[in-house]
Motif scaffolding. Structure first.
Motif, PDB file in Angstrom:
ATOM      1  N   UNK A   1       0.803  -1.220   0.000  1.00  0.00           N
ATOM      2  CA  UNK A   1       0.000   0.000   0.000  1.00  0.00           C
ATOM      3  C   UNK A   1       0.839   1.274   0.000  1.00  0.00           C
ATOM      4  N   UNK A   2       2.148   1.150   0.105  1.00  0.00           N
ATOM      5  CA  UNK A   2       3.020   2.323   0.164  1.00  0.00           C
ATOM      6  C   UNK A   2       3.718   2.519  -1.175  1.00  0.00           C
ATOM      7  N   UNK A   3       3.667   3.726  -1.701  1.00  0.00           N
ATOM      8  CA  UNK A   3       4.303   4.037  -2.977  1.00  0.00           C
ATOM      9  C   UNK A   3       5.576   4.855  -2.758  1.00  0.00           C
ATOM     10  N   UNK A   4       6.378   4.957  -3.807  1.00  0.00           N
ATOM     11  CA  UNK A   4       7.569   5.805  -3.749  1.00  0.00           C
ATOM     12  C   UNK A   4       7.169   7.244  -3.447  1.00  0.00           C
ATOM     13  N   UNK A   5       6.057   7.680  -4.031  1.00  0.00           N
ATOM     14  CA  UNK A   5       5.580   9.045  -3.787  1.00  0.00           C
ATOM     15  C   UNK A   5       5.245   9.244  -2.312  1.00  0.00           C
ATOM     16  N   UNK A   6       4.641   8.238  -1.685  1.00  0.00           N
ATOM     17  CA  UNK A   6       4.339   8.330  -0.254  1.00  0.00           C
ATOM     18  C   UNK A   6       5.620   8.505   0.559  1.00  0.00           C
ATOM     19  N   UNK A   7       6.635   7.735   0.211  1.00  0.00           N
ATOM     20  CA  UNK A   7       7.892   7.787   0.950  1.00  0.00           C
ATOM     21  C   UNK A   7       8.583   9.132   0.769  1.00  0.00           C
TER      22      UNK A   7
ATOM     23  N   UNK B   1      12.118  -1.936  -2.818  1.00  0.00           N
ATOM     24  CA  UNK B   1      12.671  -3.161  -2.244  1.00  0.00           C
ATOM     25  C   UNK B   1      14.004  -2.884  -1.549  1.00  0.00           C
ATOM     26  N   UNK B   2      14.842  -2.091  -2.187  1.00  0.00           N
ATOM     27  CA  UNK B   2      16.149  -1.764  -1.625  1.00  0.00           C
ATOM     28  C   UNK B   2      15.992  -1.025  -0.299  1.00  0.00           C
ATOM     29  N   UNK B   3      15.038  -0.120  -0.236  1.00  0.00           N
ATOM     30  CA  UNK B   3      14.799   0.620   1.005  1.00  0.00           C
ATOM     31  C   UNK B   3      14.304  -0.308   2.114  1.00  0.00           C
ATOM     32  N   UNK B   4      13.391  -1.212   1.782  1.00  0.00           N
ATOM     33  CA  UNK B   4      12.862  -2.124   2.801  1.00  0.00           C
ATOM     34  C   UNK B   4      13.970  -3.024   3.344  1.00  0.00           C
ATOM     35  N   UNK B   5      14.848  -3.502   2.478  1.00  0.00           N
ATOM     36  CA  UNK B   5      15.967  -4.313   2.946  1.00  0.00           C
ATOM     37  C   UNK B   5      16.868  -3.513   3.888  1.00  0.00           C
ATOM     38  N   UNK B   6      17.066  -2.234   3.588  1.00  0.00           N
ATOM     39  CA  UNK B   6      17.861  -1.384   4.478  1.00  0.00           C
ATOM     40  C   UNK B   6      17.159  -1.216   5.825  1.00  0.00           C
ATOM     41  N   UNK B   7      15.831  -1.107   5.807  1.00  0.00           N
ATOM     42  CA  UNK B   7      15.076  -1.036   7.060  1.00  0.00           C
ATOM     43  C   UNK B   7      15.236  -2.322   7.863  1.00  0.00           C
TER      44      UNK B   7
ATOM     45  N   UNK C   1       6.561 -10.357   7.158  1.00  0.00           N
ATOM     46  CA  UNK C   1       5.878 -11.498   6.548  1.00  0.00           C
ATOM     47  C   UNK C   1       5.401 -11.154   5.139  1.00  0.00           C
ATOM     48  N   UNK C   2       4.856  -9.952   4.979  1.00  0.00           N
ATOM     49  CA  UNK C   2       4.386  -9.520   3.661  1.00  0.00           C
ATOM     50  C   UNK C   2       5.541  -9.464   2.664  1.00  0.00           C
ATOM     51  N   UNK C   3       6.673  -8.934   3.110  1.00  0.00           N
ATOM     52  CA  UNK C   3       7.813  -8.786   2.211  1.00  0.00           C
ATOM     53  C   UNK C   3       8.430 -10.141   1.882  1.00  0.00           C
ATOM     54  N   UNK C   4       8.436 -11.063   2.832  1.00  0.00           N
ATOM     55  CA  UNK C   4       8.999 -12.385   2.555  1.00  0.00           C
ATOM     56  C   UNK C   4       8.160 -13.122   1.506  1.00  0.00           C
ATOM     57  N   UNK C   5       6.851 -12.992   1.577  1.00  0.00           N
ATOM     58  CA  UNK C   5       5.995 -13.603   0.557  1.00  0.00           C
ATOM     59  C   UNK C   5       6.258 -12.953  -0.801  1.00  0.00           C
ATOM     60  N   UNK C   6       6.397 -11.636  -0.800  1.00  0.00           N
ATOM     61  CA  UNK C   6       6.713 -10.915  -2.035  1.00  0.00           C
ATOM     62  C   UNK C   6       8.037 -11.405  -2.626  1.00  0.00           C
TER      63      UNK C   6
ATOM     64  N   UNK D   1       9.434 -14.273  -2.203  1.00  0.00           N
ATOM     65  CA  UNK D   1       9.357 -15.673  -2.627  1.00  0.00           C
ATOM     66  C   UNK D   1       8.937 -15.799  -4.087  1.00  0.00           C
ATOM     67  N   UNK D   2       8.314 -14.763  -4.631  1.00  0.00           N
ATOM     68  CA  UNK D   2       7.870 -14.780  -6.031  1.00  0.00           C
ATOM     69  C   UNK D   2       8.857 -14.077  -6.960  1.00  0.00           C
ATOM     70  N   UNK D   3       9.985 -13.641  -6.414  1.00  0.00           N
ATOM     71  CA  UNK D   3      10.983 -12.904  -7.195  1.00  0.00           C
ATOM     72  C   UNK D   3      12.355 -13.463  -6.836  1.00  0.00           C
ATOM     73  N   UNK D   4      12.935 -14.251  -7.738  1.00  0.00           N
ATOM     74  CA  UNK D   4      14.190 -14.940  -7.426  1.00  0.00           C
ATOM     75  C   UNK D   4      15.313 -13.958  -7.091  1.00  0.00           C
ATOM     76  N   UNK D   5      15.378 -12.859  -7.817  1.00  0.00           N
ATOM     77  CA  UNK D   5      16.452 -11.894  -7.571  1.00  0.00           C
ATOM     78  C   UNK D   5      16.304 -11.243  -6.200  1.00  0.00           C
ATOM     79  N   UNK D   6      15.087 -10.855  -5.864  1.00  0.00           N
ATOM     80  CA  UNK D   6      14.852 -10.262  -4.552  1.00  0.00           C
ATOM     81  C   UNK D   6      15.018 -11.310  -3.460  1.00  0.00           C
TER      82      UNK D   6
END
Length: 225
Positions: A40-46, A65-71, A117-122, A124-129
């Motif tokens: 639900x969060x966009x780059x514009x929101x951030x 994705x890069x920002x969330x990993x840094x968090x 949990x939400x990000x881990x599911x996300x 799981x559908x992206x091999x690079x991430x």
């Protein structure tokens, strides 16, 4: 115009202004994305929350994705610091105290768990991430293993290699957090059962002292005849 060669042995550091921008983006993102969730969060929101443009965002992060990993990196470091203060603090720490530090979260951290949990599911559908998240997991595992070796000398004499112990503790933590992300009696029962079980296991791993056995009661003296 040519630029001077880098001085050997001197680290190349980002400008102080960029460090400040990155820190401010992370602090603002932590409030926004933890509250509203990843999807639900966009780059514009951030950008709006931090008061920066998209250009400033992309000069510090490749994307959301890069920002969330840094968090996640920052949050994991904070949790490890808390655990270190517990293990390395004055006085002996109980096995139950360590178990609760690993498994229990307060209401303020609950949204963090949902985001993870939400990000881990996300991922799981992206091999690079997924590979990047695996790298984060390995970094946290290695940091926990190093912490256990430093603060719990007995872990080296335990029943399993310290790296495996760290990986198992993190897997148990993640599973229990997923099970108890919602509120309710079932979640509380699962948490208490896990705390009790882990409290019994930790001394065998050399992470917490084995509870002292109660001293046998002395027999009452026989009355003199």
């Amino acid at each position: 115009m040519s630029t001077p060669d880098a001085v050997p042995g001197r680290e190349t550091r980002p400008p102080r202004r960029r460090v400040h921008t990155r820190a401010r983006l992370l602090e603002s993102a932590e409030r926004v994305i933890v509250e509203h969730g990843y999807a639900q969060t966009t780059i514009e929101d951030l950008c709006a929350a931090a008061g920066y443009t998209r250009g400033a965002f992309y000069s510090n992060f490749r994307g959301k994705d890069d920002l969330v990993l840094a968090l996640f990196d920052r949050h994991s470091a904070d949790r490890l610091d808390q655990l270190e203060r517990l293990l390395d603090g004055p006085g002996a720490v109980s096995a139950e105290g360590v178990a609760r530090a690993l498994l229990e979260v307060d209401a303020l951290e609950r949204n963090w768990i949902l985001l993870f949990l939400e990000f881990r599911i996300h991922a799981a559908r992206d091999a690079r991430l997924g590979a990047k998240l695996d790298e984060h997991d390995r970094t946290v595992r290695d940091a926990l293993a190093e912490l256990l070796q430093r603060c719990c000398p007995g872990v080296a004499r335990g029943v399993a290699p310290v790296g495996g112990v760290a990986a198992t503790l993190l897997a148990i933590r993640e599973g229990i957090l997923a099970r108890t992300a919602g509120e309710g009696p079932g979640a509380r029962e699962a948490l208490e059962a896990a705390v009790a079980t882990l409290s019994a296991i930790l001394p065998e791993l050399g992470i917490a002292p084995t509870p002292a056995a109660p001293e046998p009661e002395s027999a009452a003296p026989e009355p003199e005849s």
